[in-house]
Structures are given as structure tokens and as C-alpha cells.
Design a protein around this motif. Sequence first.
Motif, PDB file in Angstrom:
ATOM      1  N   SER A 112       0.813  -1.223   0.000  1.00 38.58           N
ATOM      2  CA  SER A 112       0.000   0.000   0.000  1.00 38.58           C
ATOM      3  C   SER A 112       0.844   1.270   0.000  1.00 38.58           C
ATOM      4  O   SER A 112       0.401   2.311  -0.494  1.00 38.58           O
ATOM      5  N   SER A 119      -3.017  -5.143  -5.547  1.00 38.50           N
ATOM      6  CA  SER A 119      -3.720  -6.306  -5.019  1.00 38.50           C
ATOM      7  C   SER A 119      -2.832  -7.532  -5.179  1.00 38.50           C
ATOM      8  O   SER A 119      -1.981  -7.586  -6.077  1.00 38.50           O
ATOM      9  N   SER A 120      -3.045  -8.522  -4.324  1.00 38.51           N
ATOM     10  CA  SER A 120      -2.329  -9.796  -4.465  1.00 38.51           C
ATOM     11  C   SER A 120      -3.053 -10.734  -5.416  1.00 38.51           C
ATOM     12  O   SER A 120      -2.622 -11.869  -5.636  1.00 38.51           O
ATOM     13  N   MET A 121      -4.146 -10.262  -5.994  1.00 38.88           N
ATOM     14  CA  MET A 121      -5.000 -11.090  -6.838  1.00 38.88           C
ATOM     15  C   MET A 121      -4.228 -11.791  -7.957  1.00 38.88           C
ATOM     16  O   MET A 121      -4.461 -12.956  -8.265  1.00 38.88           O
ATOM     17  N   GLN A 240     -12.809   1.725  -7.388  1.00 39.84           N
ATOM     18  CA  GLN A 240     -13.631   1.021  -6.401  1.00 39.84           C
ATOM     19  C   GLN A 240     -15.097   1.367  -6.592  1.00 39.84           C
ATOM     20  O   GLN A 240     -15.441   2.502  -6.945  1.00 39.84           O
ATOM     21  N   LYS A 267     -15.552  -9.623  -6.677  1.00 34.89           N
ATOM     22  CA  LYS A 267     -14.179  -9.108  -6.604  1.00 34.89           C
ATOM     23  C   LYS A 267     -13.215  -9.826  -7.536  1.00 34.89           C
ATOM     24  O   LYS A 267     -12.322  -9.196  -8.106  1.00 34.89           O
ATOM     25  N   ASN A 272     -13.172  -6.982 -11.314  1.00 37.81           N
ATOM     26  CA  ASN A 272     -11.714  -6.996 -11.334  1.00 37.81           C
ATOM     27  C   ASN A 272     -11.177  -6.928 -12.762  1.00 37.81           C
ATOM     28  O   ASN A 272     -10.063  -6.453 -13.003  1.00 37.81           O
ATOM     29  N   ARG A 277     -12.577  -2.644  -7.856  1.00 39.93           N
ATOM     30  CA  ARG A 277     -12.876  -3.442  -6.671  1.00 39.93           C
ATOM     31  C   ARG A 277     -14.330  -3.199  -6.297  1.00 39.93           C
ATOM     32  O   ARG A 277     -14.708  -2.091  -5.927  1.00 39.93           O
TER      33      ARG A 277
END
Length: 463
Positions: A112, A119-121, A240, A267, A272, A277
Motif C-alpha cells: 500500500s 492487489s495480491s489477486m 472502487q 471481486k 476486477n 474493486r
Amino acid sequence: MGTNSSLGGTTWGGNQQDVKISAPRYTVHFRPPKDMLGRYGFDYPRDNDIYPLEMIATANDRKTFINDYKSLFIGHINILRNNYLQGANLAATLAQKGYLPAWLCIFPFTTSDVFKGGSSMHSEGVKLNLELHQFLGDTNALVDDGTIIEFVSSAPSKLTVSPSKIALTEFIKTGQKVFITNKKNNSKRFQYNKDKCILIKGVKNQVLTQHENISVYANKKGNKHLVGKLMVHKNDMAYQADLVFINVTSSKGSTITTANDIEWYLKFMGFNQALIRAEKVVQTTLKLHDIATKDQNVALFISSYKNQKDVVEYVSNELIKIYQKYGDHNPTGIFGNKISLNDDRNKRTFVFVTDLEAGKTNGVAPPDIKGQKFAWGNSVIVFKQANKNRDTLVHELGHSFGLPHIFQMGESYQFYQGFSNRVMDYTWQNGKSGNAGTNPNKRIMFGRYEWYKMQNDRSVYKV
């Protein structure tokens, strides 16, 4: 696509250079694995959008029923082509072949303090399929001539690709496949497919401040030729959408049951794709049966809504009025005064999941009509039979974020209804005799042009 045997080289910037040599007989294309659809943004030129592959029993005016094979895209093909070409800076060698690159869109994997929109997505990257398409008219099977297919990132410090090389013989081993490109005259394309064989991954704590790419070369004994390209969308801006979920019940003892994974789905397999988000920020209830004991108008609504001429429109108008009067978590202005759900100052989207019934209608996104001007509103309503339908909710939220149906007449991007895996399609076909056809695809994909529309919606904000 043409069948030129040699093409001139060109340099278009970055570290990709196309060397003038005798051209290979194929191009290489990136495609998404079917079991990963929706996990990331991926838009690519579908064959049935371009080629006459679907039997559709209607003319373009939707009135005259004629059985004929047609491509799904309605309108000038250059509009569709530009969806893939704009921003791609395609080399002349590929452009001459009619090549259209796919577009990949992934979140950056950042802490951050580096970029709060990360994101860790997609921290482990994404694996894609590769398709090697021989030129139209070329029917001869490829032979192993020592060619190596090489993959080069335009920004290796930010974006990696592995493996960096695949021998042509590895494609040949998969076997030559035949794909019909025109069912009117049975034209064929010969190709080789290799599944989940290439990994595209962002470098940790690096964001893409411009569109990057993976260029594909056929390297035969040191002689290179550009044969493909994947565009990777810039991701230095994330968005978002705040969602307020309201469970609406009309009778005592009634319960609302949604899909257990709906928040995850929104999400990780929904918005995404557009770097948005979708966050559930509030879960609340609206118990119409309790309100009805003190408000006769609400009691009348419960008892009579099914008898209305247009149940969907009636419910849309009345339910929002009731919520604005009795519901909690209504939007407010800067001085704390209650404002309309469709007020431009409202940055939340209200999701009414109800036990109400509206015939065959699964859901609706009530519009915001001011005078003669139409706009999508900041709310969606899901009816009883669709409470567990993930795609219904994503579809209606898509409307709320500014998207029309993909078959909407008058739109620049218009397709025949009910034949695609696009979110904004329908589950039934308008293009079969009697309108009886069922869409065989799961509605899960957003197009690149739709990413931008949603990002610019008034209720979607930058993070």
C-alpha cells in the motif's frame, strides 16, 4: 489475413525490432483458458464475432427472418477492430496480416505504501493458452525446421514472461487442427493449440504507467520475424465501487439466500476485469411486512404489485421510494441531508435482493430519467428466482455502471443476442426461429470498451 511470403521489417520503439527475413507461414495468438475466464481482464477477437459461423434466423433489421450463417458483430468491422488496435502500435508486418492483438488487464502486486490500488489477486501471474494460426489457404502441416518461438517483454523490469522460448516442434507435437472460418463456403484455418503454456506476471511493487506488450518472434537460426503480440493494459490507476446490499422481504418468515461466494465472485470474477474493486460496504434489511403495519401504501404495494401491467417498472419505482423513506444507510449530502439514490453526489450503488416475483424477469437496473435524457441509476433489483444467480447480479450492476446490452440497437458495439460469454448478453437468443434458442455460454466476460465505460461511471471512483 493475407498469404504474403515475405514482409518488410520495421522498428516501432522499445526493445522490439522486426528483422527483414522470409516470413513464417503463421501468426501466434494469446487466448484465455476456459477455466480462468473472469479472473482477469482479457479481451480478444473471437472468431465468431468476425467470421460467419452462427446460423441466425434474422436479418440485421431484426424483422425479416432469413436463415443464414453470420458473424455475431453487427456493423462496420473496423469499429470492432479498433477495440483491439487502438493503443497497440502494431507493427506493419502484423497489420498487413490483419492481426488483432488480445488485451490482458491485471492488478499490480504492490504494498500500500507503493500503490494503494494494488492487489495480491494476480501476484502469481496468469497462465494463457497459445494458438498458432497458419495463414488462410495454407493447408500443409508445419515441419520442425529448428525454429524457436521467442517471447519478449517491452518492460522486463515491470512485466515478465516465462518461458521466454518454446520450440516450434512443441506446437507441432499437439497436432494440426482444423477450424472452420466460414460455414457458408466451408473455408478452413489450420492451427496448433498449446494450453496454459505461457505465464505473464507483473514484478512486485511495479506498476505499468503505460500499455506494455509481449512480442512474439519466430527465430530460425538467428533470423527473427515478428509473429504475434499481447497487449498488457496499464494498471497505475485502480477503482472502487461501494455496494450497499439490502435484503428485502415482503412477508414474515421470508428469508433471502444469495450465493455463498457472491462477494468473492464480484471481486475476483467480475469487475476486477476492469481494475474495479466491488466492495460490499453495508449489509442491511428492508422488512416491507413490518413497514406495512404502519403505512397503508406499503401494504397496498405488497398486495397488488403482481397485478400491475408492468410489474418490473412498478416495483422499481415503488421499492426505491419506500427505501428512501424508511431505509437506513440512505445517501446524504455534505451537510447530512438525505439525497436521492440517483443524485450525482451519491457514490454508492444500492443492491436490493428481494423475495418479490416479476414473472421471468430476473433483475433490473432502474434508469435515471431526467426529462428526455436517459442514464443508468445507482441501484439494482434482483427478484426472488435469481437471488443465487451470480451472473444476474453482475449483469445488472454492469447496467448501473453505465453498460448497455451488447445487442442494443444504435450502439457502436452491437452483437446478435444470446450467442456469447459476455456479461451484458442475454441467456436466451434472439436470432433463432421463434426466439427459442438458449445461450450455451456462461456470461462472464467484459470487453475492453466496457472496462472504460465502467471506470467512468459516477458511482465508481479512483483509489
